[in-house]
Scaffold this motif. Structure first.
Motif, PDB file in Angstrom:
ATOM      1  N   PRO A 293      -3.920  -3.071  14.034  1.00 36.89           N
ATOM      2  CA  PRO A 293      -3.839  -1.663  13.618  1.00 36.89           C
ATOM      3  C   PRO A 293      -2.536  -0.964  14.011  1.00 36.89           C
ATOM      4  O   PRO A 293      -1.975  -0.203  13.228  1.00 36.89           O
TER       5      PRO A 293
ATOM      6  N   ARG B 101      -2.159   7.967   3.668  1.00 36.78           N
ATOM      7  CA  ARG B 101      -0.989   8.405   4.441  1.00 36.78           C
ATOM      8  C   ARG B 101       0.299   8.308   3.626  1.00 36.78           C
ATOM      9  O   ARG B 101       1.221   9.087   3.800  1.00 36.78           O
TER      10      ARG B 101
ATOM     11  N   MET C  72       3.466   1.023   7.734  1.00 38.35           N
ATOM     12  CA  MET C  72       3.271   2.134   6.805  1.00 38.35           C
ATOM     13  C   MET C  72       4.325   3.222   7.023  1.00 38.35           C
ATOM     14  O   MET C  72       4.825   3.816   6.076  1.00 38.35           O
ATOM     15  N   GLU C  73       4.655   3.466   8.300  1.00 38.38           N
ATOM     16  CA  GLU C  73       5.719   4.443   8.595  1.00 38.38           C
ATOM     17  C   GLU C  73       7.041   3.982   7.976  1.00 38.38           C
ATOM     18  O   GLU C  73       7.804   4.794   7.459  1.00 38.38           O
TER      19      GLU C  73
ATOM     20  N   GLU D  10      -7.411   4.417   4.171  1.00 39.48           N
ATOM     21  CA  GLU D  10      -6.829   5.420   5.072  1.00 39.48           C
ATOM     22  C   GLU D  10      -5.300   5.306   5.083  1.00 39.48           C
ATOM     23  O   GLU D  10      -4.595   6.305   5.149  1.00 39.48           O
ATOM     24  N   GLN D  11      -4.803   4.079   5.023  1.00 39.85           N
ATOM     25  CA  GLN D  11      -3.350   3.881   5.006  1.00 39.85           C
ATOM     26  C   GLN D  11      -2.755   4.342   3.685  1.00 39.85           C
ATOM     27  O   GLN D  11      -1.666   4.920   3.648  1.00 39.85           O
TER      28      GLN D  11
ATOM     29  N   SER E 230      -0.334  -4.479   4.762  1.00 36.87           N
ATOM     30  CA  SER E 230      -1.050  -4.400   6.054  1.00 36.87           C
ATOM     31  C   SER E 230      -1.945  -5.617   6.305  1.00 36.87           C
ATOM     32  O   SER E 230      -2.529  -5.729   7.379  1.00 36.87           O
TER      33      SER E 230
ATOM     34  N   ASN F 161      -6.825  -0.985   2.525  1.00 36.92           N
ATOM     35  CA  ASN F 161      -7.040   0.001   3.568  1.00 36.92           C
ATOM     36  C   ASN F 161      -6.802   1.410   3.018  1.00 36.92           C
ATOM     37  O   ASN F 161      -5.671   1.885   2.915  1.00 36.92           O
TER      38      ASN F 161
ATOM     39  N   VAL G  45       0.105  -2.099  11.689  1.00 33.87           N
ATOM     40  CA  VAL G  45      -0.125  -1.536  10.345  1.00 33.87           C
ATOM     41  C   VAL G  45       0.495  -0.136  10.275  1.00 33.87           C
ATOM     42  O   VAL G  45       1.193   0.200   9.312  1.00 33.87           O
ATOM     43  N   GLN G  46       0.240   0.656  11.329  1.00 34.54           N
ATOM     44  CA  GLN G  46       0.804   2.021  11.394  1.00 34.54           C
ATOM     45  C   GLN G  46       2.322   1.969  11.238  1.00 34.54           C
ATOM     46  O   GLN G  46       2.898   2.715  10.469  1.00 34.54           O
TER      47      GLN G  46
ATOM     48  N   GLU H 113      -3.346  -1.882  -1.740  1.00 37.10           N
ATOM     49  CA  GLU H 113      -3.910  -1.906  -0.385  1.00 37.10           C
ATOM     50  C   GLU H 113      -5.431  -1.966  -0.428  1.00 37.10           C
ATOM     51  O   GLU H 113      -6.066  -1.496  -1.366  1.00 37.10           O
TER      52      GLU H 113
END
Lengths: 292, 232
Positions: free
Chosen positions: B167, B200, B174-175, B196-197, B162, B194, B170-171, B192
């Motif tokens: 942002p 997930r 990650m998906e 929060e990522q 990321s 991040n 990044v989503q 990472e």
């Protein structure tokens, strides 16, 4: 007008030699990031090998083949033994540079001890003068231009069309990533030295035919090897090729108005002018990143 | 276990960065690794992949000792690494990037695997004749992830995918990582910044501080970032 045409032809023939010097050194530098000052030694080895093989009784063609083989083996030995060891020992660029200068001086001295310091020439090239109007040149000039053109074309074809050529471009583009995807970069460093040495040998051979070989030829060769690379833009082989021709033309046309003793100075004027106007070179977009 | 790391010590020349790390990963597991800058996360990945020779300790891949093995051998065995930043060849086209990362494999395999990458990242197929260096930041990251997939790895080391991305991108990245893990059932060690990522994507977490593991365990989705602060 005739004089200008004559000087252009002279410039292109010498520029062809600079082209070969530039692309050979430029390829090695782009792949390995090694300031291979000992490329001058490869040039001397190639020139004297040709002379040595001819003295043994080989024909001019076989002497050329022997000279290429000797150059390739020498170039690979310098990489495989000297540079690889220095890289393993985490030697700085300065240390590598000094070791390379040392190699050039040692080789030149060893050759002087073995062959003497007088000019060595190659016999057997049937020089024929070609005249078109008032403009004259000889068949050696044609051979120089054709050799440089064909070798440059073959190199580009190899780099863009073959698997190993593309791998070399990958190493130039991002050496760490090349290792990450499983390319053994050490093998490709060796390949770059083999190819670079192979490309410089014909230049040495042709210069020896034209003006003879002396042991200080290595210093001359290395100067004219890195000048096209810097003028053309580091990492750009077409840039180095074009710059080689430009230097040849500038030197030749320059003597129209300036005494020929200042010929080398003209090349440096071109170098400094390009550095001031475009510090990354004619085709250089980034320093150290390859654009072949 | 796909990966077992025992008392790993390593670093750069005279600088010791990793001070005896031990952990393991199961098949199909995604493990997130977090820590401050300079904690040793990238050094850990480079040591595991063979870009840096470990000083001490042992790395076992499917119970085989791969400690200090060269990257080219690791790639052949199904281990892939995506470096931080520009993990691609910017001066080669998208297609040449895929070709070169499949180096040593036949044309049929190359076609099949590049098709897999294009299915995951359709934008790359549209841009296949474009120089990779001219792709957008997000597309370049997709390209980097795509390159690691070309050898169909069973174990992937991803270093900050990321980093430097917007942002929304990044989503998306990650998906893609979740999709890769679901589709190929491979194990992923994800470094990472991040948190929060990481939450997930990962099922387990490792927290590294000054070259040592200060926390490792199952990642509770309810875990708050602030609860991890005590380890820093």
């Amino acid at each position: 007008m005739d004089l200008l045409l004559q000087l252009t032809i002279n410039g292109l023939s010498m520029g062809s030699i600079y082209l070969l010097l530039g692309i050979s050194w430029g390829l090695i530098f782009a792949v390995t990031r090694t300031f291979h000052f000992a490329h001058g030694a490869t040039f001397v080895v190639a020139a004297y090998s040709a002379y040595f093989f001819q003295q043994l009784g080989f024909s001019l063609i076989l002497a050329a083949v022997g000279s290429v083989l000797a150059a390739v083996l020498f170039g690979m030995a310098v990489e495989g033994i000297l540079y690889r060891y220095l890289r393993k020992a985490f030697a700085s660029h300065l240390v590598v540079f000094v070791a390379a200068i040392g190699t050039l001086i040692t080789v030149e001295n060893l050759i002087a001890m073995g062959f003497g310091t007088d000019v060595k020439t190659l016999e057997g090239f049937p020089i024929k003068v070609i005249k078109i109007g008032k403009v004259g040149f000889n068949n050696l000039h044609v051979v120089m231009f054709a050799t440089a053109g064909i070798l440059f074309f073959l190199l580009m074809l190899y780099l863009h069309r073959t698997k190993t050529g593309k791998a070399l471009r990958a190493v130039i583009s991002n050496p760490e990533m090349a290792e990450v995807i499983g390319i053994d970069t050490r093998k490709y460093f060796l390949l770059a030295f083999a190819l670079g040495s192979l490309l410089v040998a014909p230049a040495a051979f042709l210069v020896t035919i034209e003006r003879g070989a002396t042991i200080d030829l290595g210093h001359w060769a290395i100067l004219y090897a890195f000048m096209p690379v810097i003028i053309g833009g580091i990492g750009s082989l077409p840039g180095a090729a074009l710059a080689g021709l430009i230097i040849g033309l500038a030197e030749s046309i320059g003597i129209w108005k300036i005494s020929s003793q200042w010929q080398v100075g003209i090349a440096f004027v071109v170098l400094v002018a390009v550095m001031i106007l475009k510090p990354t070179g004619l085709f250089g977009f980034r320093v150290y990143r390859g654009k072949i | 276990m796909i990966l077992e790391v025992k008392n790993l010590v390593g670093g750069y020349q005279n600088k010791r960065v990793l001070h005896g790390l031990s952990f393991s990963m199961g098949d199909g597991e995604v493990v997130g690794t977090i820590g401050h800058n300079g904690a040793g996360k990238t050094t850990l990945l480079k040591s595991l992949f063979g870009l840096l020779p470990p000083w001490e300790g042992q790395i076992l891949f499917r119970s085989h000792d791969i400690t200090g093995r060269k990257p080219d051998s690791n790639v052949k065995e199904g281990i892939a690494y995506m470096p931080q930043g520009q993990g691609l060849f910017p001066d080669l086209t998208v297609m040449e990037n895929l070709e070169i990362s499949c180096f040593g494999l036949d044309r049929k395999t190359l076609k099949k695997r590049s098709q897999q990458v294009f299915e995951l990242f359709p934008i790359l197929e549209e841009r296949k004749r474009q120089r990779a260096g001219t792709l957008s930041g997000g597309e370049q990251r997709m390209m980097s992830v795509g390159l690691t997939l070309m050898h169909e790895p069973t174990l992937m080391f991803l270093d900050e995918p990321s980093l430097g991305l917007a942002p929304r991108i990044v989503q998306l990245v990650m998906e893609n990582i979740i999709e890769i893990n679901r589709r190929f059932k491979n194990s992923i060690l994800l470094v990472e910044q991040n948190f929060e990522q990481v939450k997930r994507v990962a099922g387990k977490i490792i927290v590294i501080k000054l070259g040592q593991i200060v926390f490792s365990g199952i990642l509770d989705p309810a875990l708050d970032k602030r609860e991890l602060w005590k380890y820093f």
